[in-house]
Design a protein around this motif. Structure first.
Motif, PDB file in Angstrom:
ATOM      1  N   MET A   1     -67.105-115.604  -8.666  1.00 36.31           N
ATOM      2  CA  MET A   1     -65.956-115.167  -7.867  1.00 36.31           C
ATOM      3  C   MET A   1     -65.995-113.657  -7.671  1.00 36.31           C
ATOM      4  N   VAL A   2     -65.795-113.213  -6.454  1.00 32.50           N
ATOM      5  CA  VAL A   2     -65.819-111.792  -6.147  1.00 32.50           C
ATOM      6  C   VAL A   2     -64.511-111.139  -6.582  1.00 32.50           C
ATOM      7  N   LYS A   3     -64.617-110.098  -7.404  1.00 25.29           N
ATOM      8  CA  LYS A   3     -63.429-109.396  -7.866  1.00 25.29           C
ATOM      9  C   LYS A   3     -63.429-107.923  -7.453  1.00 25.29           C
ATOM     10  N   GLY A   4     -64.473-107.492  -6.742  1.00 19.09           N
ATOM     11  CA  GLY A   4     -64.513-106.112  -6.300  1.00 19.09           C
ATOM     12  C   GLY A   4     -65.599-105.874  -5.265  1.00 19.09           C
ATOM     13  N   GLU A  95     -60.524-106.879   6.605  1.00 17.09           N
ATOM     14  CA  GLU A  95     -59.175-107.446   6.677  1.00 17.09           C
ATOM     15  C   GLU A  95     -59.095-108.789   5.962  1.00 17.09           C
ATOM     16  N   GLU A  96     -60.150-109.578   6.034  1.00 16.17           N
ATOM     17  CA  GLU A  96     -60.162-110.861   5.330  1.00 16.17           C
ATOM     18  C   GLU A  96     -60.145-110.644   3.816  1.00 16.17           C
ATOM     19  N   ALA A  97     -60.949-109.686   3.334  1.00 16.99           N
ATOM     20  CA  ALA A  97     -60.961-109.378   1.905  1.00 16.99           C
ATOM     21  C   ALA A  97     -59.603-108.849   1.450  1.00 16.99           C
ATOM     22  N   TYR A  98     -59.007-108.012   2.274  1.00 16.42           N
ATOM     23  CA  TYR A  98     -57.690-107.438   1.963  1.00 16.42           C
ATOM     24  C   TYR A  98     -56.624-108.528   1.889  1.00 16.42           C
ATOM     25  N   ALA A  99     -56.683-109.459   2.822  1.00 12.28           N
ATOM     26  CA  ALA A  99     -55.719-110.552   2.850  1.00 12.28           C
ATOM     27  C   ALA A  99     -55.842-111.455   1.626  1.00 12.28           C
ATOM     28  N   LYS A 100     -57.034-111.508   1.042  1.00 12.59           N
ATOM     29  CA  LYS A 100     -57.268-112.328  -0.146  1.00 12.59           C
ATOM     30  C   LYS A 100     -57.110-111.525  -1.436  1.00 12.59           C
ATOM     31  N   ASP A 101     -56.595-110.297  -1.311  1.00 14.54           N
ATOM     32  CA  ASP A 101     -56.308-109.436  -2.466  1.00 14.54           C
ATOM     33  C   ASP A 101     -57.549-109.105  -3.284  1.00 14.54           C
TER      34      ASP A 101
END
Length: 215
Positions: A1-4, A95-101
């Motif tokens: 899972m990507v966390k950063g 924006e997609e990454a931002y929306a997924k926090d």
């Protein structure tokens, strides 16, 4: 899972590498100095402090290292402030990454005032937890310190972080440190394309049609 996610800026987020291809040479020309070597290639892998030191020592200019840095920066600041634009398609991914926090940071070799000038105009600041510059960290992206600091800010580690960059030396550093790597195509680094692919877990030929499927 990507966390950063750690983003380079020039050639990765912004279509801005062209301004750096001749900034150093133009600065020396303004001092009446003609050169017969590729200064842009040298600058590409150095911090601005290292570049200023190189110019001063090689060409014995009277200006201090700070004056050299200021002179080069003055030639390109207006470009970032008024002209630099995102590469086509990159904002969709951000924006997609931002929306997924998913936490995002910046790791750049360009000095802060230029990055902030472009980011404020383009409203990009909101996406990133922090901007790290090699000058402020004190080492270039040939060393992993800037990436370690970025991961600490994001609360991620090597196994859950990706670096997105268009430069082989930066991707190679991250790869050797065990950080995930996403190589980004840019015209300025196409001569290193095969080496970039070799150290990239994912290679993005263009943001619009080849967005990495990691989110």
């Amino acid at each position: 899972m990507v966390k950063g996610l750690i983003f380079d800026v020039d050639g990765t987020i912004l279509d801005s590498m062209s301004i750096w291809m001749n900034a150093g040479e133009r600065y020396l020309n303004s001092l009446g100095i003609e050169i017969d070597y590729n200064l842009a290639e040298i600058m590409f892998e150095q911090t601005m402090d290292e570049t200023a030191r190189y110019i001063k020592e090689r060409h014995h200019v009277e200006q201090s290292e700070k004056e050299i840095i200021d002179g080069i920066n003055a030639m390109v600041y207006t470009f970032y402030e008024k002209e630099a634009m995102p590469k086509e398609g990159v904002l969709d991914f951000i924006e997609e990454a931002y929306a997924k926090d998913i936490p995002m940071t910046v790791a750049t070799s360009t000095d802060r005032p230029m990055i902030e000038a472009a980011f404020h105009r383009l409203n990009l600041h909101k996406y990133f937890k922090k901007i790290y510059t090699t000058s402020e960290v004190g080492s270039g992206k040939d060393q992993p310190e800037i990436f370690y600091q970025a991961m600490k800010t994001m609360g991620s580690d090597e196994k859950t972080t990706y670096l997105l960059d268009d430069a082989f030396y930066a991707l190679n550093t991250a790869h050797n440190a065990g950080i995930g790597t996403i190589g980004i195509y840019d015209f300025s680094s196409q001569c290193d394309m095969e080496k970039i692919k070799a150290v990239s877990d994912i290679y993005v030929e263009d943001w619009k049609n080849n967005k990495p499927d990691i989110l």
